[in-house]
Structure formats: C-alpha cells, structure tokens
Scaffold this motif. Structure first.
Motif, PDB file in Angstrom:
ATOM      1  N   ALA A 153      -9.722 -18.765   8.310  1.00  0.00           N
ATOM      2  CA  ALA A 153     -10.861 -18.034   8.869  1.00  0.00           C
ATOM      3  C   ALA A 153     -10.398 -17.029   9.907  1.00  0.00           C
ATOM      4  CB  ALA A 153     -11.858 -19.014   9.477  1.00  0.00           C
ATOM      5  N   ARG A 154      -9.520 -17.461  10.798  1.00  0.00           N
ATOM      6  CA  ARG A 154      -8.983 -16.586  11.832  1.00  0.00           C
ATOM      7  C   ARG A 154      -7.464 -16.619  11.783  1.00  0.00           C
ATOM      8  NH1 ARG A 154     -12.670 -17.784  17.246  1.00  0.00           N
ATOM      9  NH2 ARG A 154     -14.710 -17.149  16.354  1.00  0.00           N
ATOM     10  N   ILE A 155      -6.867 -15.457  11.705  1.00  0.00           N
ATOM     11  CA  ILE A 155      -5.406 -15.339  11.639  1.00  0.00           C
ATOM     12  C   ILE A 155      -4.971 -14.386  12.749  1.00  0.00           C
ATOM     13  CG2 ILE A 155      -3.423 -14.703  10.212  1.00  0.00           C
ATOM     14  CD1 ILE A 155      -5.299 -15.107   7.759  1.00  0.00           C
ATOM     15  N   PRO A 156      -4.261 -14.869  13.767  1.00  0.00           N
ATOM     16  CA  PRO A 156      -3.846 -13.998  14.872  1.00  0.00           C
ATOM     17  C   PRO A 156      -2.928 -12.878  14.387  1.00  0.00           C
ATOM     18  CG  PRO A 156      -3.539 -16.319  15.419  1.00  0.00           C
ATOM     19  CD  PRO A 156      -3.827 -16.255  13.956  1.00  0.00           C
ATOM     20  N   ARG A 157      -2.997 -11.752  15.069  1.00  0.00           N
ATOM     21  CA  ARG A 157      -2.081 -10.660  14.776  1.00  0.00           C
ATOM     22  C   ARG A 157      -0.809 -10.852  15.585  1.00  0.00           C
ATOM     23  NH1 ARG A 157      -3.813  -7.121  11.374  1.00  0.00           N
ATOM     24  NH2 ARG A 157      -6.063  -6.824  11.017  1.00  0.00           N
ATOM     25  N   VAL A 158       0.323 -10.572  14.955  1.00  0.00           N
ATOM     26  CA  VAL A 158       1.630 -10.811  15.568  1.00  0.00           C
ATOM     27  C   VAL A 158       2.484  -9.555  15.459  1.00  0.00           C
ATOM     28  CG1 VAL A 158       3.723 -12.215  15.491  1.00  0.00           C
ATOM     29  CG2 VAL A 158       1.515 -13.255  14.931  1.00  0.00           C
ATOM     30  N   SER A 159       3.200  -9.226  16.507  1.00  0.00           N
ATOM     31  CA  SER A 159       4.155  -8.114  16.450  1.00  0.00           C
ATOM     32  C   SER A 159       5.552  -8.677  16.620  1.00  0.00           C
ATOM     33  CB  SER A 159       3.866  -7.092  17.552  1.00  0.00           C
ATOM     34  OG  SER A 159       3.970  -7.698  18.827  1.00  0.00           O
ATOM     35  N   CYS A 160       6.516  -8.048  15.973  1.00  0.00           N
ATOM     36  CA  CYS A 160       7.908  -8.492  16.075  1.00  0.00           C
ATOM     37  C   CYS A 160       8.805  -7.292  15.757  1.00  0.00           C
ATOM     38  CB  CYS A 160       8.185  -9.658  15.127  1.00  0.00           C
ATOM     39  SG  CYS A 160       8.425  -9.202  13.404  1.00  0.00           S
ATOM     40  N   PRO A 161      10.093  -7.370  16.079  1.00  0.00           N
ATOM     41  CA  PRO A 161      10.982  -6.229  15.836  1.00  0.00           C
ATOM     42  C   PRO A 161      11.373  -6.041  14.378  1.00  0.00           C
ATOM     43  CG  PRO A 161      12.203  -8.059  16.785  1.00  0.00           C
ATOM     44  CD  PRO A 161      10.756  -8.446  16.840  1.00  0.00           C
ATOM     45  N   ALA A 162      11.101  -7.031  13.530  1.00  0.00           N
ATOM     46  CA  ALA A 162      11.502  -6.945  12.127  1.00  0.00           C
ATOM     47  C   ALA A 162      10.394  -6.332  11.268  1.00  0.00           C
ATOM     48  CB  ALA A 162      11.867  -8.329  11.600  1.00  0.00           C
ATOM     49  N   VAL A 163      10.776  -5.832  10.113  1.00  0.00           N
ATOM     50  CA  VAL A 163       9.828  -5.350   9.111  1.00  0.00           C
ATOM     51  C   VAL A 163       9.568  -6.491   8.130  1.00  0.00           C
ATOM     52  CG1 VAL A 163       9.429  -3.696   7.250  1.00  0.00           C
ATOM     53  CG2 VAL A 163      10.621  -2.972   9.326  1.00  0.00           C
ATOM     54  N   ILE A 164       8.300  -6.815   7.905  1.00  0.00           N
ATOM     55  CA  ILE A 164       7.933  -7.907   6.997  1.00  0.00           C
ATOM     56  C   ILE A 164       7.482  -7.307   5.668  1.00  0.00           C
ATOM     57  CG2 ILE A 164       6.556  -9.973   6.688  1.00  0.00           C
ATOM     58  CD1 ILE A 164       8.385 -10.017   9.164  1.00  0.00           C
ATOM     59  N   ARG A 165       8.114  -7.746   4.582  1.00  0.00           N
ATOM     60  CA  ARG A 165       7.786  -7.205   3.264  1.00  0.00           C
ATOM     61  C   ARG A 165       7.668  -8.322   2.247  1.00  0.00           C
ATOM     62  NH1 ARG A 165      12.671  -3.557   2.055  1.00  0.00           N
ATOM     63  NH2 ARG A 165      11.666  -3.496   0.006  1.00  0.00           N
ATOM     64  N   ARG A 166       6.909  -8.049   1.200  1.00  0.00           N
ATOM     65  CA  ARG A 166       6.853  -8.962   0.063  1.00  0.00           C
ATOM     66  C   ARG A 166       7.913  -8.561  -0.949  1.00  0.00           C
ATOM     67  NH1 ARG A 166       1.863  -9.950  -4.301  1.00  0.00           N
ATOM     68  NH2 ARG A 166       3.107 -11.262  -5.721  1.00  0.00           N
ATOM     69  N   VAL A 167       8.566  -9.528  -1.536  1.00  0.00           N
ATOM     70  CA  VAL A 167       9.559  -9.258  -2.586  1.00  0.00           C
ATOM     71  C   VAL A 167       8.828  -8.807  -3.847  1.00  0.00           C
ATOM     72  CG1 VAL A 167      11.310 -10.258  -4.094  1.00  0.00           C
ATOM     73  CG2 VAL A 167      11.222 -10.918  -1.673  1.00  0.00           C
ATOM     74  N   GLN A 168       9.129  -7.591  -4.298  1.00  0.00           N
ATOM     75  CA  GLN A 168       8.478  -7.062  -5.496  1.00  0.00           C
ATOM     76  C   GLN A 168       9.466  -6.446  -6.487  1.00  0.00           C
ATOM     77  OE1 GLN A 168       5.472  -4.639  -3.263  1.00  0.00           O
ATOM     78  NE2 GLN A 168       3.974  -5.838  -4.442  1.00  0.00           N
ATOM     79  N   THR A 169      10.752  -6.443  -6.143  1.00  0.00           N
ATOM     80  CA  THR A 169      11.773  -5.919  -7.042  1.00  0.00           C
ATOM     81  C   THR A 169      12.884  -6.944  -7.211  1.00  0.00           C
ATOM     82  OG1 THR A 169      13.141  -4.913  -5.304  1.00  0.00           O
ATOM     83  CG2 THR A 169      11.305  -3.593  -6.181  1.00  0.00           C
ATOM     84  N   GLN A 170      13.620  -6.824  -8.304  1.00  0.00           N
ATOM     85  CA  GLN A 170      14.723  -7.744  -8.537  1.00  0.00           C
ATOM     86  C   GLN A 170      15.808  -7.569  -7.478  1.00  0.00           C
ATOM     87  OE1 GLN A 170      14.803 -10.242 -11.019  1.00  0.00           O
ATOM     88  NE2 GLN A 170      16.432 -10.880  -9.607  1.00  0.00           N
ATOM     89  N   ALA A 171      15.983  -6.333  -7.014  1.00  0.00           N
ATOM     90  CA  ALA A 171      17.000  -6.080  -5.981  1.00  0.00           C
ATOM     91  C   ALA A 171      16.684  -6.857  -4.706  1.00  0.00           C
ATOM     92  CB  ALA A 171      17.092  -4.582  -5.688  1.00  0.00           C
ATOM     93  N   ASP A 172      15.414  -6.831  -4.280  1.00  0.00           N
ATOM     94  CA  ASP A 172      15.035  -7.582  -3.084  1.00  0.00           C
ATOM     95  C   ASP A 172      15.106  -9.088  -3.342  1.00  0.00           C
ATOM     96  OD1 ASP A 172      14.665  -5.465  -1.358  1.00  0.00           O
ATOM     97  OD2 ASP A 172      12.523  -5.254  -1.797  1.00  0.00           O
ATOM     98  N   ALA A 173      14.751  -9.521  -4.546  1.00  0.00           N
ATOM     99  CA  ALA A 173      14.856 -10.943  -4.882  1.00  0.00           C
ATOM    100  C   ALA A 173      16.307 -11.409  -4.769  1.00  0.00           C
ATOM    101  CB  ALA A 173      14.323 -11.194  -6.287  1.00  0.00           C
TER     102      ALA A 173
END
Length: 256
Positions: free
Chosen positions: A122-142
């Motif tokens: 229902a509620r998800i806090p927003r978070v900041s950090c120095p890293a970039v967060i990404r979803r794996v969508q290519t075989q190279a990233d996998a």
C-alpha cells in the motif's frame, strides 16, 4: 451443529505467505532440475522430480504450521525415502523455544531461524542512493549479474516481459554491487536473494533495490510480497514497510 470458525485474517495471511514461500523456493531450486511441491495431509513437501541418478537427489523439505510436531515427524519419516529437513512456520502463539524443544525431543537438530515478513504494497517509501537501479532485460545484463553473484540468478527464458521472474541490479561506477529478484506466485510475490556487496552497504542500495522491486510488484497487480530475512536484515526490511508475521525454524533429523 456449531458452525466452524473461519480462519482469522492473520491465519489467512500466514497461509498465503507459506504458499508463496513454497512456490517461490521450488521455482528457484528448479533452475537445474525440477523441484516440485506436493501436499501430504496438512504438510507441504518440496522435493526433486524424477532423476536417473539417485545420487543426485537433493533432500526433501517439509513445510508446516499449526501441525503438532509428532504428526509432522511421522509424515516426514514415512514419506521421505532419503534425506530430509523441516521448515516450521511459527506464528508466535507458542514461543520458539518450546517449538525447538518439541522437535529436539523427536531427535531433530535445530539449524537456524529466519523472520517471515510480508509487505501489503500500500505504501512504499522513496529511497535515494548513489547507485543506478535497473531491471535485467538483456542477456548481456543477465550474464553480468550471474557473474557478479557467482551463480545463476536469472535464465534466458526469464527475459520475456511476461516471465514469472524479474531480476534487478544496482550499478555503481560501472560495476554491479547488488541484486534482488521477484518471483510471481499464485498468492503473492517472493523476494529472493537480495544482496549488496559488503563494501557498498549502508549507502541505501539495498533499500533502493527493494523499492524498485516493490513498485514493480504493485504495478503488476501484486497484493502481497513475502520474504524471509536474517535477524539483522529484518531491521532493513521493516524500514521499507515489511512486517514480521512468523518465524521460520529449520530442523534436520539427528542420525540414530
């Protein structure tokens, strides 16, 4: 005849969490060979599918809650031809120490315990950090994530948009420093293998990974996110809105 009482909301949540645990755990264990879930009476069992070489068979895992220890013991011993262990969900109505004592009396060795935590999304806090967060969508990233983790976290078939597994990673200065994955189950989503490299902890990276994962869970219509945590890690999850609903106690049978 008195009408049977319907399960309480807490009991329903615990049952859903158990279903997510068994389905999610069997999914990840099936990367190398099918690891299937079945029901024997009131107890769930996770075990290898048929194998040609019996020496490769992994141990059975029996999962129970609100079932008397002697009954769990009887079912497991009568239905496991080889090695097995027990995963007992304890909702706290009986102290963990009493549960451990009951299984010790049945010749089991206590291994470890983990908090069972759920997030209603229902509620998800927003978070900041120095890293970039990404979803794996290519075989190279996998391939990069699998290499960083030292084992396969995601397979090629999981790169489809409708795949039951979504893998995320944190990248800092061109290097992968953390990862987490969400597995779609019938009763909710299972959070698996959340990890941040030790030298990059306490920077908000783990929280940012979880935030991205939880927001995507919610966007996909998920109503309950489930995980088990270390006792230290439970403090982190609580800051994101997770709450503990039980303790998962692990036991292995002593050699007789």
């Amino acid at each position: 005849m008195p009408r049977a009482r319907s399960p309480s909301p807490a009991a329903k949540t615990l049952d859903r969490a158990m279903e997510v645990f068994t389905e999610g755990f069997s999914f990840t264990r099936s990367f190398t060979h099918p690891y299937v879930t079945t029901q024997v009476g009131p107890v769930r069992v996770l075990r290898d599918g048929p194998r040609k070489n019996h020496r490769d068979i992994r141990r059975d895992e029996w999962v129970a809650a609100d079932t008397p220890p002697p009954e769990v013991d009887r079912i497991a011993r009568e239905n496991s031809p080889g090695r097995f262990c027990l995963s007992i969900f304890n909702d706290g109505r009986t102290p963990d120490a009493e549960v451990c004592a009951a299984y010790k009396a049945l010749h089991y060795r206590y291994a470890v315990s983990e908090p069972v935590m759920v997030h209603p999304l229902a509620r998800i806090p927003r978070v900041s950090c120095p890293a970039v967060i990404r979803r794996v969508q290519t075989q190279a990233d996998a391939d990069r994530v699998n290499k960083a983790a030292g084992q396969k976290q995601i397979l090629a078939e999981h790169l489809r948009a409708d795949a039951p597994l979504r893998q995320y990673f944190a990248e800092l200065d061109g290097a992968i420093v953390g990862w987490v994955r969400s597995i779609t189950c019938k009763s909710g989503n299972w959070c698996s293998n959340m990890y941040v490299l030790p030298k990059h902890r306490r920077k908000g990276i783990g929280s940012a990974l979880l935030e991205r994962m939880l927001r995507d869970d919610r966007a996909h219509g998920v109503k309950l996110a489930v995980l088990t945590a270390s006792h230290a890690g439970a403090k982190l999850y609580a800051t994101l809105g997770y709450r503990q609903i039980a303790t998962l106690l692990f036991f292995t049978p002593k050699k007789r």
